[in-house]
Design an enzyme around this catalytic site. Structure first.
Site, short mmCIF file in Angstrom:
data_model
loop_
_atom_site.label_atom_id
_atom_site.label_comp_id
_atom_site.label_asym_id
_atom_site.label_seq_id
_atom_site.Cartn_x
_atom_site.Cartn_y
_atom_site.Cartn_z
CB CYS A 105 -20.96 -8.18 -18.60
SG CYS A 105 -21.84 -9.32 -17.88
CB CYS A 164 -25.69 -8.83 -18.39
SG CYS A 164 -24.74 -8.70 -20.01
CB CYS A 215 -24.39 -12.94 -20.69
SG CYS A 215 -23.90 -12.30 -18.97
CB CYS A 239 -20.32 -10.45 -21.32
SG CYS A 239 -22.02 -10.16 -21.76
N GLY A 263 0.80 -1.34 -0.13
CA GLY A 263 0.06 0.09 -0.12
C GLY A 263 0.81 1.23 -0.19
#
Lengths: 199, 285
Positions: B265, B240, B243, B271, B31
């Site tokens: 998506c 979606c 899909c 997808c 980080g």
């Protein structure tokens, strides 16, 4: 100058150092895992893994400290030719190279500053073996890992300095492991049980 | 075929060593933003020069490389970076998430869970999460060193007082291993829960801002929040259209001048794989 000063580097530096770096990175990202590293044949007392790490990471911008018997003419000449790294004392190094008994004490190495903790030394320690040992927990480790360490107290003290501290790469022949400052080190559970039983 | 006019993976070896050293320190201090001497790349800042430099430093000839831009494999940015490394490093490329060993991403984490042995490289525009609160680098460095993150919580609180909820929806700040507050790059906050405990190595490169940071695998990453306003990973509340997936992050597309719209998506590989497996959404042809 010895003939082997000029030889023993990467034959194909770009791709071989890329592979070597991936080994080092996997080791540093997953403390406790043991990685293979190849491609370099340095003169003794440097080990092949040690040589590969140095050639992958060191150049004229990285002061190197050679500790104990690593500080010999063969190692100096080989590193000078292949990396151009300046040789310095432990207080000013970015990388230190040595066996555990000569590289200690750790208090002399730069541990970074609170604003720039990355300005700290990486210690490359040659070990007689890399195996299971102390218990490791922390970033990069799912549940827990295990690694043979030369001692525990020095690494526990190093952990308390976080985010400052030293990072370690342990080499042995053509294998390496790493211990970043973020890893918590404790006695392996089997040893702890044995000790609890004895007391 | 590798373009022989360039070194392997474009960058010279000394530059790669410098980037590699920064990556190792980044992994050792999860980080924390490690400064590095970012190079001029053959693409403009903002097109992923940081991610490209990190990818160049980690790629080996045996890698399979995938690039996504907002989840899509087929946008200009993704295609040009993929071709760049195909030419300069000779690596195999793919659009399949599971086949890739190195994935460079702009602003998304793939829907499919990543595995050990994979590396996710993020393109980061502004690596400093405190930058819009405090413009001076000298001050933000001090704030990180003192763990002085109160200002970030004030910002999130101001969101709540103004909007009734935390309105930050992307580049949502996280705390890594209880120490550094980190900008996860402008991924939607829907992706934040995937940052922590991921099996893959995550590397972040900011070219213009000259910073590299990293998350080792299985690192604890917590999205900042309040007890009474807990973090919530949000997405458009639709399946979606192509899909039918209900668990993926969606893009909203305007499809006519009458206000018609559909949701698909954002992860094109996810997808397409679902459609190939026979899943069908309501807008699928």
């Amino acid at each position: 100058m010895q003939a082997n000063t000029l030889s023993g580097g990467f034959a194909d530096p770009a791709t071989q150092s890329a592979h070597a770096f991936r080994s080092v990175m996997e080791a540093m990202a997953r403390p406790g895992t043991i990685q293979d590293i190849h491609g370099v044949a340095p003169p003794a007392p440097l080990s092949p893994a040690m040589g590969a790490v140095l050639l992958t990471l060191c150049d004229t911008e990285t002061p190197v400290y050679l500790a104990g018997d690593m500080d010999c003419e063969a190692a100096r000449a080989w590193l000078a030719f292949h990396t151009g790294a300046p040789f310095v004392g432990p207080a000013h190094c970015m990388f230190a190279v040595g066996k555990w008994d000569t590289i200690a004490p750790l208090e002399v190495y730069p541990i970074g500053t609170s604003e720039y903790p990355d300005r700290s030394a990486t210690l490359i320690v040659e070990c007689s073996e890399l195996a299971a040992g102390a218990t490791l927990t922390g970033p990069g480790i799912k549940d827990q890992a295990t690694l043979s360490l030369p001692e525990l107290e020095a690494f526990q003290a190093n952990r308390t300095l976080f985010p400052l501290g030293l990072d370690f790469i342990f080499t042995c022949g053509e294998r390496l492991a790493a211990l970043p400052r973020s890893t918590e080190v404790s006695r392996s559970s089997s040893e702890a049980i044995a000790q609890a039983g004895a007391s | 075929m590798t373009d022989q006019a360039y070194n392997f993976a474009y960058l010279d070896e000394q530059t790669k060593r410098m980037i590699r050293r920064a990556i190792l320190k980044g992994l050792a201090i999860p980080g924390y933003q490690v400064p590095f001497a970012s190079r001029e790349m053959p693409m403009p800042y903002g097109w992923g020069t940081g991610g490209v430099q990190v990818s160049a430093a980690v790629l080996t000839p045996e890698d399979t490389f995938k690039v996504i831009d907002q989840g899509a494999d087929d946008t200009t940015n993704a295609v040009s970076i993929r071709t760049f490394f195909q030419r300069t490093a000779g690596v195999a490329t793919t659009t399949s998430t599971s086949d890739a060993t190195v994935i460079q991403t702009r602003h998304r984490i793939p829907e499919e869970a990543l595995s050990e042995g994979q590396i996710l490289v993020y393109q980061v525009p502004i690596p400093e999460p405190l930058r819009f609160l405090e413009p001076r680098e000298s001050e933000t460095r001090k704030m990180h060193s003192l763990e002085e993150y109160g200002l970030m919580h004030v910002k999130l609180y101001e969101d709540i007082s103004r909007h009734g909820h935390i309105a930050t929806s992307y580049a949502y700040p996280v705390k890594v291993e209880g120490r550094y507050v980190m900008d996860p790059s402008p991924i939607p906050k829907f992706d934040n829960p995937k940052l922590g405990d991921m099996a893959a190595i995550q590397l972040f490169g900011a070219g213009r801002e000259q910073r590299i940071y990293a998350l080792p695998p299985y690192t604890q990453v917590v999205s900042l929040d309040f007890e009474d306003h807990p973090f919530e990973a949000s997405k458009a509340d639709h399946p979606c259209g192509m899909c039918g997936a209900t668990d993926s992050y969606l893009d909203e597309l305007i499809i006519d001048d009458a206000g018609g719209r559909m949701f698909v998506c954002s992860d094109t590989d996810y997808c397409e794989a679902r459609q190939a497996a026979g899943h069908k959404g309501k807008d699928a042809a």
